[in-house]
Motif scaffolding. Sequence first.
Motif, mmCIF file in Angstrom:
data_model
loop_
_atom_site.group_PDB
_atom_site.id
_atom_site.type_symbol
_atom_site.label_atom_id
_atom_site.label_comp_id
_atom_site.label_asym_id
_atom_site.label_seq_id
_atom_site.Cartn_x
_atom_site.Cartn_y
_atom_site.Cartn_z
ATOM 1 N N LEU A 82 0.821 -1.200 0.000
ATOM 2 C CA LEU A 82 0.000 0.000 0.000
ATOM 3 C C LEU A 82 0.864 1.263 0.000
ATOM 4 O O LEU A 82 0.548 2.245 -0.683
ATOM 5 C CB LEU A 82 -0.933 -0.007 1.211
ATOM 6 N N GLU A 83 1.959 1.246 0.747
ATOM 7 C CA GLU A 83 2.854 2.404 0.767
ATOM 8 C C GLU A 83 3.443 2.664 -0.619
ATOM 9 O O GLU A 83 3.554 3.815 -1.053
ATOM 10 C CB GLU A 83 3.975 2.179 1.789
ATOM 11 N N ARG A 84 3.804 1.596 -1.317
ATOM 12 C CA ARG A 84 4.320 1.764 -2.686
ATOM 13 C C ARG A 84 3.224 2.309 -3.598
ATOM 14 O O ARG A 84 3.483 3.170 -4.454
ATOM 15 C CB ARG A 84 4.841 0.423 -3.224
ATOM 16 N N TYR A 85 2.016 1.796 -3.426
ATOM 17 C CA TYR A 85 0.889 2.244 -4.244
ATOM 18 C C TYR A 85 0.618 3.736 -4.025
ATOM 19 O O TYR A 85 0.370 4.483 -4.981
ATOM 20 C CB TYR A 85 -0.350 1.425 -3.905
ATOM 21 N N VAL A 86 0.675 4.171 -2.778
ATOM 22 C CA VAL A 86 0.448 5.579 -2.460
ATOM 23 C C VAL A 86 1.490 6.449 -3.147
ATOM 24 O O VAL A 86 1.158 7.463 -3.780
ATOM 25 C CB VAL A 86 0.472 5.804 -0.932
ATOM 26 N N ARG A 87 2.755 6.083 -3.050
ATOM 27 C CA ARG A 87 3.831 6.913 -3.589
ATOM 28 C C ARG A 87 3.935 6.841 -5.118
ATOM 29 O O ARG A 87 4.218 7.847 -5.768
ATOM 30 C CB ARG A 87 5.168 6.523 -2.945
ATOM 31 N N GLU A 88 3.685 5.657 -5.666
ATOM 32 C CA GLU A 88 3.876 5.480 -7.097
ATOM 33 C C GLU A 88 2.617 5.747 -7.916
ATOM 34 O O GLU A 88 2.705 6.091 -9.107
ATOM 35 C CB GLU A 88 4.365 4.055 -7.379
ATOM 36 N N ARG A 89 1.451 5.632 -7.294
ATOM 37 C CA ARG A 89 0.196 5.770 -8.041
ATOM 38 C C ARG A 89 -0.644 6.964 -7.582
ATOM 39 O O ARG A 89 -1.106 7.754 -8.419
ATOM 40 C CB ARG A 89 -0.624 4.480 -7.878
ATOM 41 N N LEU A 90 -0.833 7.097 -6.274
ATOM 42 C CA LEU A 90 -1.745 8.133 -5.795
ATOM 43 C C LEU A 90 -1.128 9.526 -5.807
ATOM 44 O O LEU A 90 -1.776 10.488 -6.225
ATOM 45 C CB LEU A 90 -2.243 7.793 -4.389
ATOM 46 N N LEU A 91 0.116 9.638 -5.343
ATOM 47 C CA LEU A 91 0.737 10.971 -5.326
ATOM 48 C C LEU A 91 0.819 11.582 -6.731
ATOM 49 O O LEU A 91 0.490 12.762 -6.917
ATOM 50 C CB LEU A 91 2.123 10.920 -4.674
ATOM 51 N N PRO A 92 1.227 10.814 -7.751
ATOM 52 C CA PRO A 92 1.267 11.403 -9.094
ATOM 53 C C PRO A 92 -0.119 11.772 -9.638
ATOM 54 O O PRO A 92 -0.227 12.585 -10.556
ATOM 55 C CB PRO A 92 1.897 10.282 -9.951
ATOM 56 N N ALA A 93 -1.180 11.163 -9.086
ATOM 57 C CA ALA A 93 -2.540 11.422 -9.581
ATOM 58 C C ALA A 93 -3.199 12.609 -8.889
ATOM 59 O O ALA A 93 -4.319 12.991 -9.255
ATOM 60 C CB ALA A 93 -3.409 10.175 -9.391
ATOM 61 N N LEU B 145 -10.179 4.373 -8.766
ATOM 62 C CA LEU B 145 -11.290 3.887 -7.952
ATOM 63 C C LEU B 145 -11.457 2.377 -8.118
ATOM 64 O O LEU B 145 -11.643 1.644 -7.133
ATOM 65 C CB LEU B 145 -12.576 4.612 -8.350
ATOM 66 N N SER B 146 -11.360 1.907 -9.333
ATOM 67 C CA SER B 146 -11.460 0.464 -9.587
ATOM 68 C C SER B 146 -10.318 -0.297 -8.935
ATOM 69 O O SER B 146 -10.519 -1.377 -8.366
ATOM 70 C CB SER B 146 -11.472 0.202 -11.095
ATOM 71 N N GLU B 147 -9.123 0.276 -8.999
ATOM 72 C CA GLU B 147 -7.963 -0.362 -8.367
ATOM 73 C C GLU B 147 -8.142 -0.458 -6.851
ATOM 74 O O GLU B 147 -7.820 -1.485 -6.239
ATOM 75 C CB GLU B 147 -6.702 0.429 -8.689
ATOM 76 N N MET B 148 -8.658 0.596 -6.247
ATOM 77 C CA MET B 148 -8.868 0.600 -4.805
ATOM 78 C C MET B 148 -9.897 -0.445 -4.388
ATOM 79 O O MET B 148 -9.764 -1.099 -3.346
ATOM 80 C CB MET B 148 -9.290 1.998 -4.347
ATOM 81 N N LYS B 149 -10.918 -0.608 -5.208
ATOM 82 C CA LYS B 149 -11.913 -1.641 -4.933
ATOM 83 C C LYS B 149 -11.292 -3.036 -5.062
ATOM 84 O O LYS B 149 -11.538 -3.915 -4.222
ATOM 85 C CB LYS B 149 -13.102 -1.496 -5.881
ATOM 86 N N ASP B 150 -10.476 -3.226 -6.098
ATOM 87 C CA ASP B 150 -9.818 -4.520 -6.290
ATOM 88 C C ASP B 150 -8.856 -4.837 -5.153
ATOM 89 O O ASP B 150 -8.642 -6.018 -4.819
ATOM 90 C CB ASP B 150 -9.055 -4.527 -7.620
ATOM 91 N N MET B 151 -8.263 -3.797 -4.538
ATOM 92 C CA MET B 151 -7.354 -3.997 -3.419
ATOM 93 C C MET B 151 -8.093 -4.311 -2.112
ATOM 94 O O MET B 151 -7.467 -4.622 -1.106
ATOM 95 C CB MET B 151 -6.487 -2.750 -3.222
ATOM 96 N N GLY B 152 -9.413 -4.199 -2.141
ATOM 97 C CA GLY B 152 -10.205 -4.527 -0.954
ATOM 98 C C GLY B 152 -10.363 -3.387 0.031
ATOM 99 O O GLY B 152 -10.790 -3.601 1.169
ATOM 100 N N LEU B 153 -10.055 -2.146 -0.401
ATOM 101 C CA LEU B 153 -10.093 -1.030 0.537
ATOM 102 C C LEU B 153 -11.502 -0.681 0.994
ATOM 103 O O LEU B 153 -11.682 -0.101 2.065
ATOM 104 C CB LEU B 153 -9.437 0.199 -0.101
ATOM 105 N N PHE B 154 -12.511 -1.032 0.217
ATOM 106 C CA PHE B 154 -13.887 -0.704 0.597
ATOM 107 C C PHE B 154 -14.451 -1.696 1.611
ATOM 108 O O PHE B 154 -15.496 -1.452 2.203
ATOM 109 C CB PHE B 154 -14.784 -0.637 -0.639
ATOM 110 N N GLY B 155 -13.765 -2.812 1.790
ATOM 111 C CA GLY B 155 -14.253 -3.812 2.742
ATOM 112 C C GLY B 155 -13.208 -4.196 3.773
ATOM 113 O O GLY B 155 -13.165 -5.340 4.228
ATOM 114 N N LEU B 156 -12.381 -3.250 4.167
ATOM 115 C CA LEU B 156 -11.275 -3.549 5.081
ATOM 116 C C LEU B 156 -11.731 -4.220 6.362
ATOM 117 O O LEU B 156 -11.101 -5.147 6.858
ATOM 118 C CB LEU B 156 -10.516 -2.267 5.432
ATOM 119 N N THR B 157 -12.827 -3.733 6.946
ATOM 120 C CA THR B 157 -13.274 -4.251 8.240
ATOM 121 C C THR B 157 -14.435 -5.226 8.121
ATOM 122 O O THR B 157 -14.948 -5.696 9.130
ATOM 123 C CB THR B 157 -13.678 -3.087 9.160
ATOM 124 N N VAL B 158 -14.848 -5.527 6.897
ATOM 125 C CA VAL B 158 -15.887 -6.546 6.701
ATOM 126 C C VAL B 158 -15.272 -7.923 6.951
ATOM 127 O O VAL B 158 -14.159 -8.207 6.498
ATOM 128 C CB VAL B 158 -16.445 -6.472 5.264
#
Length: 385
Positions: A13-24, A39-52
């Motif tokens: 996730l830290e790599r994703y933040v620095r390499e994908r989110l910061l440039p966006a 948004l699709s990538e975040m859903k595929d990573m399971g971020l919408f259901g972290l505590t489910v």
Amino acid sequence: MDSETFDQFIDQLERYVRERLLPAEKEVIANDRVPEDILSEMKDMGLFGLTVPEDYGGAGLNTRQYAQVVRTIAYAAPAFRSIFSINVGMFNSAIKNGGTDEQKAEWWPRIAAGEVACFGLTEPGSGSDSAAMQTFAKPDPDGNGWILNGTKRYITNAPHADVGLIMARTEKDALPKNAHVSAFIVPMDTPGVSVGSADEKMGQAGSHVADVMLDDVHVPGDALLGGETGQGFRFAMQSLDNGRISVGAASTGYARRALDSALKYANERQAFGEPIANFQLIQQMLAESWTEIYAAEAMMADVTARVDRGEDTIKHAAAFKAFASEMCGRVVDRVVQIYGGAGYLAEYDAERFFRDARIYRIYEGTTQILQLQIAKRMLREYANM
């Protein structure tokens, strides 16, 4: 999720933040929205259901792990956290604490798959004052359902939410305390539900807030959270504890981002023939900021451990959110000061950090409301000694 797997996830996730989110971020700011591919990538990573729970398609994170994820994501522009935070911090918490087995079976898989939730508590004339709530739910005379009427204000994610947890008055009077409020799970495409235009805000581009209007909205009986009236405020408050931890974690992550930016700028900016990082009063601001962030991180570790042990954490969650959000405000203010004149220009990040951070001291309970809650809990505990 076991510790080893979670540590690997955080690294990814830290790599994703620095390499994908910061440039966006520039695209998010320019278009005032999170790009659909991200948004699709975040859903595929399971971020919408972290505590489910994992049995329902989620990641099954505990509170400590969830807060770490929020802090990590919050290093980037706030919109990236905002889009999924209501799902995992408030909607899912309410379902977990008060939902029936049938409600969990229906909504947990949908939330984990990426349906977006909103949380409808605040109204034009009421926020922390639940006794002033005007949204009303009355029994449907033609069936076993309910008819909702009212307006909700400042509802995060409302313009693109698939479902809302709506608090509504089911009794005229507020006695016993808050027993007049019930919670309803309302799909946002239900006839009679409409959403106003997204409000223009000071900061947090890409995160959308709008009014939700309910005009004779018919919902079935099983839309009542927990299947019992008078429990909505209790569910809401329990959810707010989780939401406050999320805001505290976000404040901590964003303060770290701002401080890193200031540290880089202070080493690059030259004055009097040397980097301004060499000046002791600049060092003082950097040191104070790092110390306060460290204190917030320690508070986060403590309060989330208490939640995972099953302790009553109303006071601790309020204290963490109040401290972390105020801390973030102080840090971003120092960052603007370190940038000097450049900190006041939109060309530089410091100005954006300052605007983005201001809301953290307001939503999920203002600092002043949280101070009252902390004091009331302290006085109650003292009276019971």
